[in-house]
Scaffold this motif. Structure first.
Motif, PDB file in Angstrom:
ATOM      1  N   TYR A 153      57.568 -25.339  -6.489  1.00 13.89           N
ATOM      2  CA  TYR A 153      58.442 -24.550  -5.658  1.00 13.89           C
ATOM      3  C   TYR A 153      57.617 -23.476  -5.217  1.00 13.89           C
ATOM      4  O   TYR A 153      57.934 -23.017  -4.065  1.00 13.89           O
ATOM      5  N   VAL A 176      68.790 -27.809   5.792  1.00 16.39           N
ATOM      6  CA  VAL A 176      68.521 -28.193   4.537  1.00 16.39           C
ATOM      7  C   VAL A 176      69.982 -28.524   3.920  1.00 16.39           C
ATOM      8  O   VAL A 176      69.945 -28.725   2.800  1.00 16.39           O
ATOM      9  N   GLN A 177      71.081 -28.199   4.304  1.00 11.63           N
ATOM     10  CA  GLN A 177      72.202 -28.343   3.918  1.00 11.63           C
ATOM     11  C   GLN A 177      72.689 -27.565   2.746  1.00 11.63           C
ATOM     12  O   GLN A 177      73.323 -28.046   1.736  1.00 11.63           O
ATOM     13  N   GLN A 232      67.651 -28.734  -5.438  1.00 12.24           N
ATOM     14  CA  GLN A 232      67.837 -27.629  -4.291  1.00 12.24           C
ATOM     15  C   GLN A 232      66.750 -26.676  -4.162  1.00 12.24           C
ATOM     16  O   GLN A 232      66.483 -26.196  -3.018  1.00 12.24           O
ATOM     17  N   GLN A 280      63.467 -27.265  -4.117  1.00 11.88           N
ATOM     18  CA  GLN A 280      62.630 -27.834  -3.546  1.00 11.88           C
ATOM     19  C   GLN A 280      63.000 -27.779  -1.944  1.00 11.88           C
ATOM     20  O   GLN A 280      62.300 -27.493  -1.116  1.00 11.88           O
ATOM     21  N   ARG A 281      64.138 -27.906  -1.568  1.00  9.75           N
ATOM     22  CA  ARG A 281      64.790 -27.878  -0.236  1.00  9.75           C
ATOM     23  C   ARG A 281      64.814 -26.444   0.479  1.00  9.75           C
ATOM     24  O   ARG A 281      64.420 -26.328   1.563  1.00  9.75           O
ATOM     25  N   LEU A 330      61.080 -25.593   1.257  1.00 13.55           N
ATOM     26  CA  LEU A 330      60.986 -26.509   2.679  1.00 13.55           C
ATOM     27  C   LEU A 330      61.206 -25.449   3.512  1.00 13.55           C
ATOM     28  O   LEU A 330      60.790 -25.112   4.676  1.00 13.55           O
ATOM     29  N   LEU A 333      65.555 -37.417  -1.872  1.00  8.12           N
ATOM     30  CA  LEU A 333      64.896 -36.247  -1.145  1.00  8.12           C
ATOM     31  C   LEU A 333      63.689 -37.018  -0.204  1.00  8.12           C
ATOM     32  O   LEU A 333      63.595 -36.452   0.661  1.00  8.12           O
ATOM     33  N   TRP A 379      65.285 -38.123   2.633  1.00 10.80           N
ATOM     34  CA  TRP A 379      65.676 -36.973   3.474  1.00 10.80           C
ATOM     35  C   TRP A 379      64.748 -36.358   4.183  1.00 10.80           C
ATOM     36  O   TRP A 379      64.832 -35.847   5.496  1.00 10.80           O
ATOM     37  N   LEU A 380      63.608 -36.248   3.420  1.00 11.36           N
ATOM     38  CA  LEU A 380      62.264 -35.523   4.070  1.00 11.36           C
ATOM     39  C   LEU A 380      61.926 -36.557   5.430  1.00 11.36           C
ATOM     40  O   LEU A 380      61.525 -35.952   6.399  1.00 11.36           O
ATOM     41  N   LEU A 420      64.256 -35.649   8.103  1.00 12.27           N
ATOM     42  CA  LEU A 420      64.222 -34.346   8.786  1.00 12.27           C
ATOM     43  C   LEU A 420      62.692 -34.434   9.516  1.00 12.27           C
ATOM     44  O   LEU A 420      62.728 -33.583  10.656  1.00 12.27           O
TER      45      LEU A 420
END
Lengths: 371, 298
Positions: free
Chosen positions: A83, A124-125, A141, A143-144, A147, A175, A178-179, A182
């Motif tokens: 991260y 990223v919510q 969280q 890592q999001r 990003l 994730l 999700w990626l 995204l």
């Protein structure tokens, strides 16, 4: 933006991390760099980012040579495995960092920074976490947020170094999906490094397989899985069974059994190894007239959609084949139909096995043993 | 809800403690008493005696001793020396720690050893080195004399010797801290477009701030209290090249005990303030460390 690397080499002392690599990444694609640890994939990513200098070769962004450009001028978003969030800054300040360090002329107003950061937090919510510190967040969280921080400067390219490597299995899976979503939304050219073949095949548009600083194969997940270009790729992308033998026309002579082959270009009488995945192995009862390689069933793993059979060669004369474990995967219905039990003697028939000459296969074997 | 929750009673603290570490009461008292007696004999009584001796002849004598021009000049020189040595070593310490922790280069281990050198050699030797270099008979002596520059037996020599002796404090404190933190945050900052200075001010220094403050406090304490190295290069010229520790020695040798202890009490007071500041920083630093450890463990 498209990226191209040409003739990149990199050595660390006497270790060759990258050996004359040339690659092209078309604009808007999500590409995975896949390979075992030490294969040079992270080094390649860091060279593209400018965090590492290549010994020789060029990096081209949109056709322009960017090799001499400093990291801060390359407009890349970099996401680290651990991260690398700024631990003394809140989540909000972490994301705002890239905007705040811009030269005064380009720096957005405070109101604009507020707007942009909250927009990214919503993307990223995690807007509700804006005043927390990195230490107070879970790995997923963090890592999001990392990003979102990388996206804040509107990078032309997104580079992710083992982005999910430090997370547990469940979070990883979420994730990943999700990626992918995204990326479908943003369409920014993205490269991610991973050693997890499932992750690469599931998320990427294209997969670049690397080993020992060289590229083994490039292709869509379907291509590389169904048509591995080398024994290494075969072994790396899932479990595989090996059959040693000698080529005779369209079949391989394995001890005193005959194994049908996929098309191949090997000349007759070559020592070769056939590769077949577990689901390509048929199992039959040893009834009169049935052909196949005799094995004994050691274990039946009957959970999940398919049943896995752990088998062992019996009566193999050559020492490469004697006692080799073999894995087969058959449907539940097929298992019931055959009425198999552990300890049964059966015959196996690999379908569409691919052969590689012994020399290349041998190096692969040595690697597997070393790993 | 079952009956067990009703039966649940708080366990007395004495019983909750593990039996394995529970020494008999006598043993415990004995150990505590031993530690206290030792502390009283070797730390508290000497410290108290400094203040007792200083104030024995009344507050007037105490204040007069401190207002004496030579004493004032010693205090001033000590403060000037610390004011130069501490910032110099602060800048050097950050630069050295940054170089060692964030970059790979040839001779790195040599540099680390060199930083430790002032800890390894006796302060008297440290002073002598400068006499041999800059003294009248030293390597640069004739040249310095020809250009009318005085280093030995003058303020520059004292500052140089102090800088040398206090050299490792900041660097030694920062190197392990920065090495543990790695260079990833800096890489992230640069990738986000930050310049070298922005990275230093916004990422690197905030991450090590408590370690830095801690190093500065220790460095300052040593800079003010240094005796050996300074003694060799100072020449003990009253009102000119005497720092507080040297001044205390002179007064004591002249049997002027009240004045000697008065100046010594100021030094002791500085030490106490340093100790308080150090405890505060340790507490804050420990807190930050804890959170960063938790972060790593998570």
């Amino acid at each position: 933006m498209s990226i191209e690397v040409s003739n990149i080499s990199k050595h660390f002392g006497s270790f060759t991390a990258l050996d004359n690599i040339s690659l092209e990444f078309p604009s808007g694609e999500l590409v995975a760099l896949l390979g075992p640890s030490g294969c040079g994939k992270t080094t390649l990513l860091r060279i593209i980012a400018g965090l590492e200098q290549a010994d020789s070769g060029k990096v081209l962004f949109h056709g322009e040579d960017a090799s001499r450009r400093h990291v801060r001028e390359r407009q890349v978003g970099f996401v680290f495995q651990h991260y690398a969030l700024f631990r003394h800054m809140s989540v909000f300040e972490n994301i705002a960092f890239g905007l705040r360090v811009k030269p005064r002329k380009e720096r957005p107003s405070e109101a604009e920074i507020q707007r942009r950061v909250h927009e990214l937090l919503n993307l990223v919510q995690l807007d509700w976490l804006h005043d927390r510190y990195p230490a107070q967040l879970s790995g997923g969280q963090r890592q999001r947020i990392a990003l979102a921080r990388a996206l804040a400067v509107e990078p032309q390219v997104l580079l992710l170094d083992e982005p999910f490597g430090a997370l547990d299995a469940k979070v990883r899976k979420d994730l990943r999906r999700w990626l992918r979503r995204l990326h479908d939304e943003l369409h920014v050219t993205s490269l991610f490094v991973t050693h997890d073949q499932e992750e690469a095949l599931e998320v990427a548009d294209r997969v670049v397989l690397m080993n020992h600083g060289r590229i083994e194969q490039i292709g869509t997940p379907g291509e590389v899985y169904d048509h591995p270009a080398s024994p290494f790729v075969y072994g790396f992308l899932g479990s595989v069974n090996l059959f040693h033998g000698r080529v005779h026309g369209d079949h391989l002579q394995v001890d005193d059994h005959v194994l049908a082959l996929d098309q191949h270009t090997l000349s007759a009488d070559t020592q070769a190894v056939a590769y077949a995945r577990p689901h390509e192995v048929d199992v039959v009862r040893p009834e009169p007239g049935a052909t196949g390689i005799p094995v004994v069933i050691r274990r039946i793993l009957a959970f999940g959609g398919a049943v896995r059979l752990e088998l062992e060669r019996t009566g193999a004369e050559s020492k490469e084949n004697a006692g080799t474990p073999i894995e087969a995967e058959i449907g539940r219905d097929r298992l019931r139909e055959l009425g198999l039990a552990e300890g049964d003697q059966v015959l196996i028939q690999p379908r569409g096995a691919r052969v590689f000459p012994v020399s290349t296969a041998a190096t692969n074997q040595a690697e597997k043993a070393a790993a | 809800m079952s009956a067990t929750s009703v039966l649940h009673t708080p366990v007395p603290l004495e019983q909750a403690r593990s039996a394995a570490t529970n020494e008999p009461a006598l043993m415990r008292w004995l150990l505590i008493a031993l530690a206290l007696i030792f502390l009283t004999l070797f730390l508290f009584i000497p410290l108290a005696s400094v203040f007792y001796e200083a104030l024995k002849k009344g507050g007037d004598v105490y204040l007069k001793a401190l207002q004496e021009p030579d004493a004032l000049s010693a205090i001033q020189l000590t403060l000037i020396t610390a004011a130069i040595a501490v910032p110099a070593n602060l800048v050097f310490g950050v630069a050295a720690a940054w170089a060692i922790a964030k970059f790979e280069f040839r001779g790195k281990s040599v540099l680390i050893t060199l930083i430790d050198l002032p800890f390894a050699v006796s302060p008297v030797i440290s002073g002598l080195i400068y006499v041999l270099l800059f003294g009248a008979q030293g390597w640069f002596g004739p040249w310095l004399q020809a250009h009318d520059i005085k280093i030995i037996f003058a303020v520059p020599g004292i500052v140089l010797a102090t800088v040398f002796v206090t050299f490792p404090f900041v660097a030694r404190e920062l190197i392990p801290l920065m090495q543990a933190q790695g260079a990833e945050e800096e890489e992230a900052a640069v990738a986000l477009g930050a310049s070298g200075w922005q990275t230093l001010w916004r990422v690197t220094l905030p991450n090590v701030k408590w370690g830095l403050v801690y190093g500065v406090i220790l460095c300052n304490a040593r800079a003010m209290g240094e005796f050996g190295a300074v003694s060799v290069v100072s020449g003990h010229i009253r009102g000119m090249t005497n720092t507080m520790p040297l001044h205390v020695e002179i007064l004591y040798n002249e049997y002027n005990f009240a004045a000697a202890f008065a100046v010594a009490s100021i030094l002791a007071l500085l030490a106490l303030v340093t100790l308080a500041a150090k405890s505060f920083v340790e507490w804050r630093f420990g807190h930050d460390q804890q959170t960063s450890i938790e972060e790593h463990a998570a």
